[in-house]
Design a protein around this motif. Structure first.
Motif, mmCIF file in Angstrom:
data_model
loop_
_atom_site.group_PDB
_atom_site.id
_atom_site.type_symbol
_atom_site.label_atom_id
_atom_site.label_comp_id
_atom_site.label_asym_id
_atom_site.label_seq_id
_atom_site.Cartn_x
_atom_site.Cartn_y
_atom_site.Cartn_z
ATOM 1 N N THR A 285 2.249 15.747 0.892
ATOM 2 C CA THR A 285 3.331 15.121 1.650
ATOM 3 C C THR A 285 2.768 14.008 2.519
ATOM 4 O OG1 THR A 285 4.362 17.314 1.735
ATOM 5 C CG2 THR A 285 5.316 15.600 3.131
ATOM 6 N N LEU A 286 3.322 12.810 2.330
ATOM 7 C CA LEU A 286 2.869 11.653 3.111
ATOM 8 C C LEU A 286 3.985 11.212 4.052
ATOM 9 C CD1 LEU A 286 1.141 9.561 0.278
ATOM 10 C CD2 LEU A 286 0.135 11.306 1.790
ATOM 11 N N PHE A 287 3.605 10.923 5.271
ATOM 12 C CA PHE A 287 4.560 10.453 6.272
ATOM 13 C C PHE A 287 4.195 9.037 6.709
ATOM 14 C CE2 PHE A 287 4.642 15.059 6.599
ATOM 15 C CZ PHE A 287 5.995 15.338 6.725
ATOM 16 N N GLU A 288 5.193 8.380 7.304
ATOM 17 C CA GLU A 288 4.897 7.073 7.900
ATOM 18 C C GLU A 288 5.576 6.996 9.265
ATOM 19 O OE1 GLU A 288 6.909 3.747 6.010
ATOM 20 O OE2 GLU A 288 8.208 5.148 4.923
ATOM 21 N N THR A 289 4.950 6.216 10.140
ATOM 22 C CA THR A 289 5.555 5.988 11.453
ATOM 23 C C THR A 289 5.031 4.661 11.987
ATOM 24 O OG1 THR A 289 6.043 6.989 13.600
ATOM 25 C CG2 THR A 289 3.786 7.179 12.837
ATOM 26 N N ASP A 290 5.496 4.304 13.209
ATOM 27 C CA ASP A 290 4.969 3.078 13.818
ATOM 28 C C ASP A 290 4.071 3.439 14.999
ATOM 29 O OD1 ASP A 290 6.566 3.204 16.339
ATOM 30 O OD2 ASP A 290 8.209 3.084 14.881
ATOM 31 N N GLY A 291 3.358 2.441 15.475
ATOM 32 C CA GLY A 291 2.348 2.685 16.513
ATOM 33 C C GLY A 291 2.935 3.254 17.789
ATOM 34 N N ALA A 292 4.079 2.760 18.202
ATOM 35 C CA ALA A 292 4.666 3.222 19.458
ATOM 36 C C ALA A 292 5.017 4.709 19.361
ATOM 37 C CB ALA A 292 5.907 2.398 19.794
ATOM 38 N N THR A 293 5.576 5.096 18.207
ATOM 39 C CA THR A 293 5.908 6.517 18.023
ATOM 40 C C THR A 293 4.647 7.368 18.058
ATOM 41 O OG1 THR A 293 7.790 5.880 16.658
ATOM 42 C CG2 THR A 293 7.017 8.159 16.457
ATOM 43 N N PHE A 294 3.601 6.886 17.379
ATOM 44 C CA PHE A 294 2.345 7.653 17.356
ATOM 45 C C PHE A 294 1.802 7.845 18.774
ATOM 46 C CE2 PHE A 294 -2.212 8.209 17.106
ATOM 47 C CZ PHE A 294 -2.331 9.179 16.131
ATOM 48 N N CYS B 77 -1.691 16.616 3.616
ATOM 49 C CA CYS B 77 -0.705 15.874 4.384
ATOM 50 C C CYS B 77 -1.373 14.642 4.966
ATOM 51 C CB CYS B 77 -0.189 16.806 5.481
ATOM 52 S SG CYS B 77 0.738 16.001 6.772
ATOM 53 N N GLY B 78 -0.710 13.504 4.851
ATOM 54 C CA GLY B 78 -1.259 12.269 5.399
ATOM 55 C C GLY B 78 -0.211 11.500 6.178
ATOM 56 N N LEU B 79 -0.667 10.669 7.077
ATOM 57 C CA LEU B 79 0.245 9.885 7.925
ATOM 58 C C LEU B 79 -0.236 8.440 7.971
ATOM 59 C CD1 LEU B 79 2.531 9.651 10.091
ATOM 60 C CD2 LEU B 79 0.805 10.319 11.792
ATOM 61 N N ILE B 80 0.678 7.525 7.660
ATOM 62 C CA ILE B 80 0.370 6.095 7.785
ATOM 63 C C ILE B 80 1.041 5.568 9.042
ATOM 64 C CG2 ILE B 80 0.699 3.824 6.753
ATOM 65 C CD1 ILE B 80 0.727 5.176 4.002
ATOM 66 N N VAL B 81 0.243 4.937 9.899
ATOM 67 C CA VAL B 81 0.796 4.371 11.131
ATOM 68 C C VAL B 81 0.761 2.855 11.019
ATOM 69 C CG1 VAL B 81 0.547 4.197 13.620
ATOM 70 C CG2 VAL B 81 0.015 6.356 12.468
ATOM 71 N N ALA B 82 1.939 2.235 11.077
ATOM 72 C CA ALA B 82 2.050 0.775 11.015
ATOM 73 C C ALA B 82 2.004 0.233 12.444
ATOM 74 C CB ALA B 82 3.360 0.388 10.334
ATOM 75 N N CYS B 83 0.919 -0.473 12.747
ATOM 76 C CA CYS B 83 0.753 -0.971 14.120
ATOM 77 C C CYS B 83 1.410 -2.341 14.257
ATOM 78 C CB CYS B 83 -0.730 -1.095 14.452
ATOM 79 S SG CYS B 83 -1.615 0.466 14.304
ATOM 80 N N ARG B 84 1.989 -2.583 15.410
ATOM 81 C CA ARG B 84 2.685 -3.837 15.688
ATOM 82 C C ARG B 84 1.706 -5.006 15.642
ATOM 83 N NH1 ARG B 84 4.347 -2.516 20.806
ATOM 84 N NH2 ARG B 84 2.386 -3.488 21.411
ATOM 85 N N LEU C 294 0.841 -1.208 0.000
ATOM 86 C CA LEU C 294 0.000 0.000 0.000
ATOM 87 C C LEU C 294 0.868 1.247 0.000
ATOM 88 C CD1 LEU C 294 -3.243 0.872 1.697
ATOM 89 C CD2 LEU C 294 -1.251 2.243 2.340
ATOM 90 N N GLN C 295 1.913 1.221 0.800
ATOM 91 C CA GLN C 295 2.783 2.401 0.884
ATOM 92 C C GLN C 295 3.459 2.669 -0.454
ATOM 93 O OE1 GLN C 295 5.073 1.260 4.396
ATOM 94 N NE2 GLN C 295 3.993 2.830 5.568
ATOM 95 N N ARG C 296 3.889 1.577 -1.092
ATOM 96 C CA ARG C 296 4.554 1.729 -2.387
ATOM 97 C C ARG C 296 3.584 2.357 -3.397
ATOM 98 N NH1 ARG C 296 5.959 -3.655 -3.877
ATOM 99 N NH2 ARG C 296 6.923 -3.823 -1.822
ATOM 100 N N SER C 297 2.362 1.843 -3.420
ATOM 101 C CA SER C 297 1.350 2.395 -4.337
ATOM 102 C C SER C 297 1.038 3.840 -4.025
ATOM 103 C CB SER C 297 0.035 1.627 -4.185
ATOM 104 O OG SER C 297 0.078 0.445 -4.867
ATOM 105 N N ALA C 298 0.911 4.130 -2.744
ATOM 106 C CA ALA C 298 0.563 5.493 -2.346
ATOM 107 C C ALA C 298 1.670 6.450 -2.780
ATOM 108 C CB ALA C 298 0.335 5.569 -0.840
ATOM 109 N N GLU D 82 9.436 10.586 5.969
ATOM 110 C CA GLU D 82 8.670 11.079 4.829
ATOM 111 C C GLU D 82 8.561 9.937 3.830
ATOM 112 O OE1 GLU D 82 9.243 15.343 3.823
ATOM 113 O OE2 GLU D 82 9.683 14.514 1.835
ATOM 114 N N LEU D 83 7.338 9.562 3.485
ATOM 115 C CA LEU D 83 7.120 8.446 2.576
ATOM 116 C C LEU D 83 7.138 8.907 1.131
ATOM 117 C CD1 LEU D 83 6.140 5.484 2.019
ATOM 118 C CD2 LEU D 83 3.812 6.362 2.284
#
Lengths: 509, 509
Positions: free
Chosen positions: B374-383, B397-404, B318-322, B358-359
């Motif tokens: 501008t799209l960002f990515e982070t992980d759940g703990a950081t969020f 601006c968008g943010l994708i959060v990858a949850c553990r 999904l991130q690659r496509s986005a 920055e994604l």
């Protein structure tokens, strides 16, 4: 059931460690046993945390479950009726007959809310099928109401059963699916504890999470402000003084997350005597008015304390009748020594105002905190010049304002603040005048009566017990009748939601 | 119609004397003619006094009269469409296509409110016949809703037609019978004046009192706070920033007579990608999401800026496509230079946060105030550790959060503030998980969507555009759709009222 001086926090009974308070029998001035342990920050925290933990499950509970809870509370009020009445009478000075009536009213309103919960929280579900062919496509939209979350309830001093721990606000919030944390009125902690135990037991019997109900006890404002400030609390319902209601409203607006405050703060409930009715029925109106002012030591938020009429012979007859009727009215014990003392201070202030005369008094006080009915009279110009004459005096006190002419009557009505009620005494020949006055009254009052007095507040779907400020902080709702549920509900819309995820009420028929 | 830089106070056009302001074309940075004269205390006073004088007659006007007013405004928007669009485009940088759509939406919602006004303010009148034989006798009770009184409207920057001078709040208040005083958004004073003239003319054509509508112009907060503090104002409707909404809410609570504030303040609109949907449709979801984030430079209160999913191969796809989709998105001009600068500051803050990467970015800016996606990515703990990641950034601006794991996803959802919307992307196999998440979303959002994106807000009775704080200061109402009228209505009960005095809707059938 025993009164142990305890708070009820979820399923636990807790004797507070932040000082003690005792109820006072206002008839004798005697302090009553037991001493109640007051709560502090840690009990507020525990009650609110439990309420938050219970909120999701209680929101999702069926209407049937909530109906059973309300019915179990109503049944408990009736089963424990003797103990409740006995303690309430000692803590408030209210008569047994009044308290029996009030208990019936409390049980009746719980049953009305039970019925409403069973019927569902929405008058009719809103289902709007999508139109995929439209440009842009119209989505499938369905809306319903759900509980807002935990509610803090501050009961009234003057209705220890019907507007207190298991009163209208609690019934409305529970029917809506909101956990309730009650701050007991410090003047009747014993009947609060007894009522609280009935609710606590009903919550357990219905298998609901313990946090659905807690009861806190404390003196002064501190515990109440802590409760209203707690992040878990989503709304406040209050009945009491303007100072108390405003303090809660402003504290709620200062929270990091502001919440709504529904504070019902009283009213002077003007009665307008239109000329033909006054000429035809001066004596009858006088008798009805004196009864309405004196009832239960005047301790009704709907006491019609202000009477407006044109000066003249008819008004003189009414005043004479009122004075005669007043003279035989016994003094009645007020709810608390503090209220009695406030009442006497207010009378002193009124007596000292130039242009205000004492028209009549009732029989003198038989006990330390019994209030003597006191009627005043003044003219329209004095009333307009002295804003304190338009402020509520809590107790058996009434004021007749003799207006110079209709223009002055209109000016006075236009000068009034928001009111719970306004009353017209009118005959058929008064209709044209009434029609002119009505828009002014509609803009100022929640309920407008003709040829009756407003003390009795029927519990019914068409009732409005509320009104523009300062009658209430939110004129858009009522605190009596099942309409009160809407205070504690918010709408949620589901868009293109697969049927298996929709709540039953929003499924296709 | 000409733009003269004037305020509209009742039927008068007034060039303010308290300084001037000019609109700026954000595409070029050029200052636009003419200079607008700003109002001060005396214009607030005049507009509010006129509104108060108009309130009684407008409250009493027929639904048909108010419907005609709304329809005349809608017709005016269409007749003046060219001029409105042209000026709106210059003042906001929004595209002609978008503005044509928005003008249609504004006219359409005025017509929906016209229909609602014609049908009457109550879903069904409440008539409860008395029961004179009951003990105590049950009175005859009839209730209806009436207008609350003059409303102050603060329009949004991002919808110069549909949520501004003749937008949803104005339409709802006029339909309810409330005079409206609009404070024009200082970024689009020209289109505000043009729209205001259309309303002013419609008020005159319908023979309504001039105080039914006024338009004030001013820069900074002062004139707005003066307006919200004026004693004639009975409610405030606002769309904008959290700071602005909170300032109005708190000012309203500090008034001698507090009033309700309905402030819609934005949202991050979380999108939850459930595992099966993510695995099956990663590329489609990515495309839809990037479009929804980028639309109109991201300047939607319903922009879905937060995307939550479990980490893993599907999310990587999904991130690659986005990223791929984002790369070709053109930069679009933002509404104002100030917003553009705020957006860039927010991006800098996000870039500096540890754990946030920055994604992708869209195409670079072609103009001085065009914003790059501008799209960002982070992980759940950081969020979870950085509360600023849950704050709205106004812009594309968008943010994708990858949850553990699911536990972390649930924890993140539970940590979110109130939202206008929440979206589930789900397949049939995701239903059990969706069922578990739904109660958390219901408690936090006004609208919950499945397999769509929330930008488009359908104007319809089942719509809820609102939600728990900070999405809105009053979660119990909506600002879109005819349900918005209830914000400006209060109930009145008539007890034992002679038939000739009852409003037509409350007469016996």
């Amino acid at each position: 059931m025993e009164i142990r001086g305890e708070m009820l926090i979820g399923r636990a009974s807790v004797y507070g460690q932040s000082g003690t308070l005792r109820a006072i029998d206002p008839a004798s001035g005697e302090k009553l046993e037991p001493a109640f342990g007051c709560g502090g920050a840690s009990e507020v925290e525990r009650a609110c945390r439990l309420a938050r933990e219970a909120a999701t499950a209680f929101r999702a509970s069926s209407g049937e479950t909530r109906a059973r809870l309300l019915e179990a509370i109503a049944a408990g009020l009736q089963a424990q009726g003797g103990a409740l009445q006995e303690r309430a009478a000692r803590e408030t000075g209210l008569s047994p007959a009044r308290l029996i009536m009030e208990r019936g009213r409390a049980a009746g309103q719980l049953r009305q809310f039970a019925l409403a919960a069973r019927q569902g929280l929405d008058a009719g579900p809103r289902l709007e099928p999508g139109q995929p062919g439209r440009l842009p496509p119209k989505p499938d939209l369905r809306a319903r109401h759900i509980a807002i979350g935990p509610v803090a309830v501050f009961g009234a001093s003057n209705f220890p059963l019907a507007f207190s721990v298991a009163g209208g606000d609690t019934a409305a919030a529970l029917a809506a699916g909101c956990p309730v944390v009650v701050k007991a009125h410090p003047a009747h902690p014993g009947v609060s504890e007894l009522t609280g135990r009935i609710i606590q037991q009903a919550v357990a019997e219905c298998g609901l999470p313990e946090g659905v109900f807690s009861l806190l006890i404390g003196d002064g404002n501190d515990i109440g402000l802590k409760l209203a400030a707690h992040p878990a609390i989503e709304a406040v319902a209050f009945t009491g003084s303007r100072a108390g209601g405003l303090a809660l409203l402003r504290a709620a607006a200062q929270r990091p997350k502001p919440i709504p405050v529904f504070a019902e703060m009283g009213s002077i409930n003007p009665v307008l005597l239109l000329p033909h009715a006054l000429a035809d029925r001066a004596e009858d109106i006088a008798a009805g008015w004196v009864d309405a002012v004196a009832l239960n030591a005047g301790q009704f938020c709907t006491r019609p304390s202000l009477l407006l009429a044109l000066k003249g012979e008819s008004l003189t007859r009414l005043q004479r009748s009122a004075a005669l009727k007043a003279a035989s009215k016994p003094a009645e014990t007020m709810l608390t020594p503090g209220m009695h003392s406030n009442y006497h201070q207010a009378l002193q202030r009124l007596r000292s105002l130039p242009g205000v005369a004492e028209l009549a008094t009732g029989l003198p006080s038989p006990g330390p905190h019994a209030a003597q009915l006191t009627l005043f009279e003044t003219d329209g110009a004095t009333f307009l010049a002295a804003p304190e004459l338009a402020e509520e005096v809590f107790g058996p006190c009434g004021l007749i304002v003799a207006c110079r002419d209709l223009a002055e009557l209109f000016e006075i009505v236009a000068s009034l603040d928001g009111q719970l009620t306004a009353t017209l005494q009118l005959d058929e020949a008064d209709l044209p005048l009434a029609r002119e006055l009505l828009p002014l009254l509609e803009a100022r009052a929640g309920r407008i009566l003709a040829n009756s007095f407003p003390n009795w507040v029927e519990v019914s779907p068409a009732m409005v017990h509320g009104g523009p400020f300062p009658a209430c902080t939110d004129s858009r709702s009522t605190s009596v009748g099942i309409g009160a549920m809407t205070r504690f509900l918010r709408p949620v819309c589901y868009q293109n939601m697969p049927a298996p995820l929709l709540p039953p009420a929003l499924q296709d028929a």
